[in-house]
Design a protein around this motif. Structure first.
Motif, PDB file in Angstrom:
ATOM      1  N   ILE A 127      20.556 -49.792 -13.345  1.00 23.26           N
ATOM      2  CA  ILE A 127      20.784 -49.414 -11.951  1.00 23.26           C
ATOM      3  C   ILE A 127      19.454 -49.270 -11.217  1.00 23.26           C
ATOM      4  CG2 ILE A 127      21.744 -47.654 -10.435  1.00 23.26           C
ATOM      5  CD1 ILE A 127      23.784 -47.026 -12.583  1.00 23.26           C
ATOM      6  N   ILE A 128      18.460 -48.632 -11.869  1.00 22.01           N
ATOM      7  CA  ILE A 128      17.144 -48.475 -11.244  1.00 22.01           C
ATOM      8  C   ILE A 128      16.549 -49.833 -10.909  1.00 22.01           C
ATOM      9  CG2 ILE A 128      14.781 -47.655 -11.590  1.00 22.01           C
ATOM     10  CD1 ILE A 128      15.888 -45.478 -13.417  1.00 22.01           C
ATOM     11  N   ALA A 129      16.602 -50.754 -11.865  1.00 17.72           N
ATOM     12  CA  ALA A 129      16.022 -52.088 -11.658  1.00 17.72           C
ATOM     13  C   ALA A 129      16.733 -52.831 -10.534  1.00 17.72           C
ATOM     14  CB  ALA A 129      16.093 -52.890 -12.959  1.00 17.72           C
ATOM     15  N   MET A 130      18.065 -52.732 -10.482  1.00 20.70           N
ATOM     16  CA  MET A 130      18.810 -53.427  -9.430  1.00 20.70           C
ATOM     17  C   MET A 130      18.485 -52.862  -8.048  1.00 20.70           C
ATOM     18  SD  MET A 130      22.537 -54.006 -11.154  1.00 20.70           S
ATOM     19  CE  MET A 130      22.740 -55.227 -12.455  1.00 20.70           C
ATOM     20  N   LEU A 131      18.372 -51.537  -7.966  1.00 15.28           N
ATOM     21  CA  LEU A 131      18.045 -50.908  -6.692  1.00 15.28           C
ATOM     22  C   LEU A 131      16.636 -51.307  -6.230  1.00 15.28           C
ATOM     23  CD1 LEU A 131      19.530 -47.333  -7.274  1.00 15.28           C
ATOM     24  CD2 LEU A 131      20.399 -49.079  -5.713  1.00 15.28           C
ATOM     25  N   LEU A 132      15.680 -51.331  -7.163  1.00 17.42           N
ATOM     26  CA  LEU A 132      14.320 -51.729  -6.818  1.00 17.42           C
ATOM     27  C   LEU A 132      14.254 -53.201  -6.434  1.00 17.42           C
ATOM     28  CD1 LEU A 132      12.220 -49.851  -9.531  1.00 17.42           C
ATOM     29  CD2 LEU A 132      12.351 -49.324  -7.088  1.00 17.42           C
ATOM     30  N   ALA A 133      15.011 -54.033  -7.160  1.00 21.88           N
ATOM     31  CA  ALA A 133      14.998 -55.471  -6.895  1.00 21.88           C
ATOM     32  C   ALA A 133      15.616 -55.792  -5.536  1.00 21.88           C
ATOM     33  CB  ALA A 133      15.745 -56.219  -7.996  1.00 21.88           C
ATOM     34  N   GLN A 134      16.539 -54.938  -5.069  1.00 23.21           N
ATOM     35  CA  GLN A 134      17.113 -55.137  -3.739  1.00 23.21           C
ATOM     36  C   GLN A 134      16.102 -54.846  -2.642  1.00 23.21           C
ATOM     37  OE1 GLN A 134      20.749 -52.880  -3.244  1.00 23.21           O
ATOM     38  NE2 GLN A 134      21.970 -54.692  -3.693  1.00 23.21           N
ATOM     39  N   LYS A 135      15.268 -53.843  -2.865  1.00 30.18           N
ATOM     40  CA  LYS A 135      14.281 -53.448  -1.859  1.00 30.18           C
ATOM     41  C   LYS A 135      13.048 -54.338  -1.894  1.00 30.18           C
ATOM     42  CE  LYS A 135      16.755 -50.065  -0.361  1.00 30.18           C
ATOM     43  NZ  LYS A 135      17.342 -50.145   0.996  1.00 30.18           N
ATOM     44  N   LYS A 136      12.605 -54.676  -3.095  1.00 26.09           N
ATOM     45  CA  LYS A 136      11.447 -55.540  -3.280  1.00 26.09           C
ATOM     46  C   LYS A 136      11.840 -56.686  -4.197  1.00 26.09           C
ATOM     47  CE  LYS A 136       8.529 -52.687  -1.138  1.00 26.09           C
ATOM     48  NZ  LYS A 136       7.764 -53.034   0.066  1.00 26.09           N
ATOM     49  N   GLU A 137      11.228 -57.839  -4.012  1.00 23.96           N
ATOM     50  CA  GLU A 137      11.591 -58.988  -4.829  1.00 23.96           C
ATOM     51  C   GLU A 137      10.880 -58.942  -6.180  1.00 23.96           C
ATOM     52  OE1 GLU A 137      13.825 -61.481  -4.668  1.00 23.96           O
ATOM     53  OE2 GLU A 137      14.648 -60.257  -3.071  1.00 23.96           O
ATOM     54  N   LEU A 140      13.933 -58.649 -12.347  1.00 23.39           N
ATOM     55  CA  LEU A 140      14.615 -57.595 -13.098  1.00 23.39           C
ATOM     56  C   LEU A 140      14.086 -57.488 -14.524  1.00 23.39           C
ATOM     57  CD1 LEU A 140      18.366 -57.962 -12.045  1.00 23.39           C
ATOM     58  CD2 LEU A 140      16.755 -56.182 -11.399  1.00 23.39           C
ATOM     59  N   GLY A 141      13.840 -58.660 -15.156  1.00 25.92           N
ATOM     60  CA  GLY A 141      13.383 -58.634 -16.539  1.00 25.92           C
ATOM     61  C   GLY A 141      12.078 -57.883 -16.706  1.00 25.92           C
ATOM     62  N   SER A 142      11.130 -58.119 -15.791  1.00 26.46           N
ATOM     63  CA  SER A 142       9.837 -57.445 -15.864  1.00 26.46           C
ATOM     64  C   SER A 142       9.972 -55.942 -15.627  1.00 26.46           C
ATOM     65  CB  SER A 142       8.883 -58.037 -14.826  1.00 26.46           C
ATOM     66  OG  SER A 142       8.652 -59.407 -15.077  1.00 26.46           O
ATOM     67  N   LEU A 143      10.848 -55.572 -14.692  1.00 30.51           N
ATOM     68  CA  LEU A 143      11.071 -54.151 -14.425  1.00 30.51           C
ATOM     69  C   LEU A 143      11.630 -53.439 -15.653  1.00 30.51           C
ATOM     70  CD1 LEU A 143      12.593 -54.304 -10.828  1.00 30.51           C
ATOM     71  CD2 LEU A 143      10.416 -53.285 -11.464  1.00 30.51           C
ATOM     72  N   LEU A 144      12.635 -54.052 -16.267  1.00 29.71           N
ATOM     73  CA  LEU A 144      13.265 -53.436 -17.440  1.00 29.71           C
ATOM     74  C   LEU A 144      12.281 -53.349 -18.604  1.00 29.71           C
ATOM     75  CD1 LEU A 144      16.774 -55.138 -17.249  1.00 29.71           C
ATOM     76  CD2 LEU A 144      16.257 -52.731 -16.835  1.00 29.71           C
ATOM     77  N   THR A 145      11.469 -54.391 -18.777  1.00 26.85           N
ATOM     78  CA  THR A 145      10.477 -54.387 -19.851  1.00 26.85           C
ATOM     79  C   THR A 145       9.471 -53.262 -19.650  1.00 26.85           C
ATOM     80  OG1 THR A 145      10.698 -56.773 -20.176  1.00 26.85           O
ATOM     81  CG2 THR A 145       8.692 -55.733 -21.008  1.00 26.85           C
ATOM     82  N   ALA A 146       8.989 -53.104 -18.418  1.00 27.04           N
ATOM     83  CA  ALA A 146       8.013 -52.052 -18.134  1.00 27.04           C
ATOM     84  C   ALA A 146       8.596 -50.667 -18.383  1.00 27.04           C
ATOM     85  CB  ALA A 146       7.541 -52.168 -16.688  1.00 27.04           C
ATOM     86  N   MET A 147       9.845 -50.455 -17.953  1.00 24.61           N
ATOM     87  CA  MET A 147      10.467 -49.145 -18.141  1.00 24.61           C
ATOM     88  C   MET A 147      10.755 -48.865 -19.618  1.00 24.61           C
ATOM     89  SD  MET A 147      12.916 -48.666 -14.789  1.00 24.61           S
ATOM     90  CE  MET A 147      13.633 -50.301 -14.777  1.00 24.61           C
ATOM     91  N   ASN A 148      11.140 -49.891 -20.360  1.00 22.16           N
ATOM     92  CA  ASN A 148      11.347 -49.698 -21.799  1.00 22.16           C
ATOM     93  C   ASN A 148      10.027 -49.455 -22.523  1.00 22.16           C
ATOM     94  OD1 ASN A 148      14.173 -49.901 -21.963  1.00 22.16           O
ATOM     95  ND2 ASN A 148      14.093 -52.120 -21.871  1.00 22.16           N
ATOM     96  N   GLY A 149       8.925 -50.006 -21.977  1.00 16.95           N
ATOM     97  CA  GLY A 149       7.614 -49.725 -22.559  1.00 16.95           C
ATOM     98  C   GLY A 149       7.279 -48.249 -22.490  1.00 16.95           C
ATOM     99  N   VAL A 150       7.711 -47.591 -21.430  1.00 17.77           N
ATOM    100  CA  VAL A 150       7.500 -46.143 -21.305  1.00 17.77           C
ATOM    101  C   VAL A 150       8.248 -45.402 -22.407  1.00 17.77           C
ATOM    102  CG1 VAL A 150       7.887 -44.132 -19.827  1.00 17.77           C
ATOM    103  CG2 VAL A 150       7.116 -46.288 -18.823  1.00 17.77           C
ATOM    104  N   VAL A 151       9.460 -45.861 -22.722  1.00 16.32           N
ATOM    105  CA  VAL A 151      10.256 -45.239 -23.788  1.00 16.32           C
ATOM    106  C   VAL A 151       9.538 -45.369 -25.131  1.00 16.32           C
ATOM    107  CG1 VAL A 151      12.439 -45.325 -25.057  1.00 16.32           C
ATOM    108  CG2 VAL A 151      12.430 -45.609 -22.583  1.00 16.32           C
ATOM    109  N   VAL A 152       8.995 -46.542 -25.409  1.00 18.94           N
ATOM    110  CA  VAL A 152       8.289 -46.777 -26.677  1.00 18.94           C
ATOM    111  C   VAL A 152       7.055 -45.876 -26.774  1.00 18.94           C
ATOM    112  CG1 VAL A 152       7.015 -48.464 -28.038  1.00 18.94           C
ATOM    113  CG2 VAL A 152       9.133 -49.140 -26.890  1.00 18.94           C
TER     114      VAL A 152
END
Length: 270
Positions: A127-137, A140-152
């Motif tokens: 949901i976060i990635a979709m909301l960000l992708a709507q506001k800025k181009e 999605l894949g890069s956004l999800l990868t970056a956020m999962n990197g924080v989890v790791v």
């Protein structure tokens, strides 16, 4: 009803993967669920409760800004996963962390894949990635990868770097299995040839958040006029779109082809 059943089964499998394979070995999953597992391990709170609380504000925001049915299915998935995490006991089925990370990741990917195929999501970072992708181009894949990197990284600092590596294995396995079951990035071009062009057009415009191009054609053999409609959809919408076309014109000729790339405005959240 078929979609609802698929979402419930897929969400239950995610709960099984977490409580039988990942949580006993301090292995995190991807997304907000991984953060929920982390809080469940370091606090007295139940992982299912934390998962629901973390997703709640995002679900409300997504309901206001994304597709209503998509968010409704996502709410169902989040609730089902949270309930599963709450009722399923935490029992390690394997004493080997690497095997647990692999099998936990595979089962998680299978469960989430079922949810994606039913036109929903498991909430969280999606949901976060979709909301960000709507506001800025942003992709999605890069956004999800970056956020999962924080989890790791969080797994490494809070638990151990072995746990972080196991988390990477689980996330990798989850992603591969999801791609095998459902690839949300796949786009399809539909060329619809019908004698009921207005009916098909109205059905698509009323139920599908996509642009439709309408052209006039002629049957080479019959010489009769035909409407030619062209639209591009996401792969997971195909089942619904075929039903829409069938309802408008059961005799419509539809050519479905894979689309390599789309330029211009294309709504990604549906």
């Amino acid at each position: 009803m078929k979609n609802v059943i698929s979402i419930i089964i897929g969400s239950f499998l995610v709960g099984v993967a977490y409580n039988f394979f990942l949580i006993p070995h301090e292995v995190l999953s991807s997304g907000l669920s991984g953060i929920a597992i982390m809080f469940g391990l370091i606090t007295p709170l139940n992982t299912g409760t934390v998962n629901f609380l973390l997703n709640l504000p995002l679900l409300i925001l997504g309901f206001l800004m994304l597709g209503k049915r998509f968010i409704a299915y996502t709410i169902l998935s989040v609730v089902a996963i949270s309930v599963s995490l709450y009722v399923i006991p935490i029992v390690p089925l394997s004493t080997e962390p690497i095997l647990s990370a692999i099998f936990g990741g595979v089962i998680t990917g299978f469960g989430i894949g079922l949810v994606f195929r039913a036109s929903g999501s498991s909430g969280g970072f999606d949901i976060i990635a979709m909301l960000l992708a709507q506001k800025k181009e942003f992709p999605l894949g890069s956004l999800l990868t970056a956020m999962n990197g924080v989890v790791v990284l969080a797994s490494g600092f809070i638990f151990s770097w072995d746990a972080a590596l196991h988390t990477m294995i689980a996330i990798f396995a989850t992603g591969k299995v999801i791609d095998m079951i459902h690839t949300s990035h796949v786009k399809l071009t539909l060329t619809i040839i019908t004698s009921k062009g207005e009916e098909v057009k109205e059905q698509l415009l009323a139920n599908l958040y996509r642009g439709v191009t309408l052209m006039n054609g002629e049957g080479a053999y019959t010489g009769e006029g035909r409407a030619i409609l062209v639209t591009v959809i996401a792969r997971h919408q195909l089942t619904d779109v075929k039903k829409m076309i069938q309802e408008a014109d059961a005799c419509a000729f539809v050519n479905i082809t894979p689309t390599l790339e789309v330029m211009g405005l294309f709504h990604k959240a549906s």
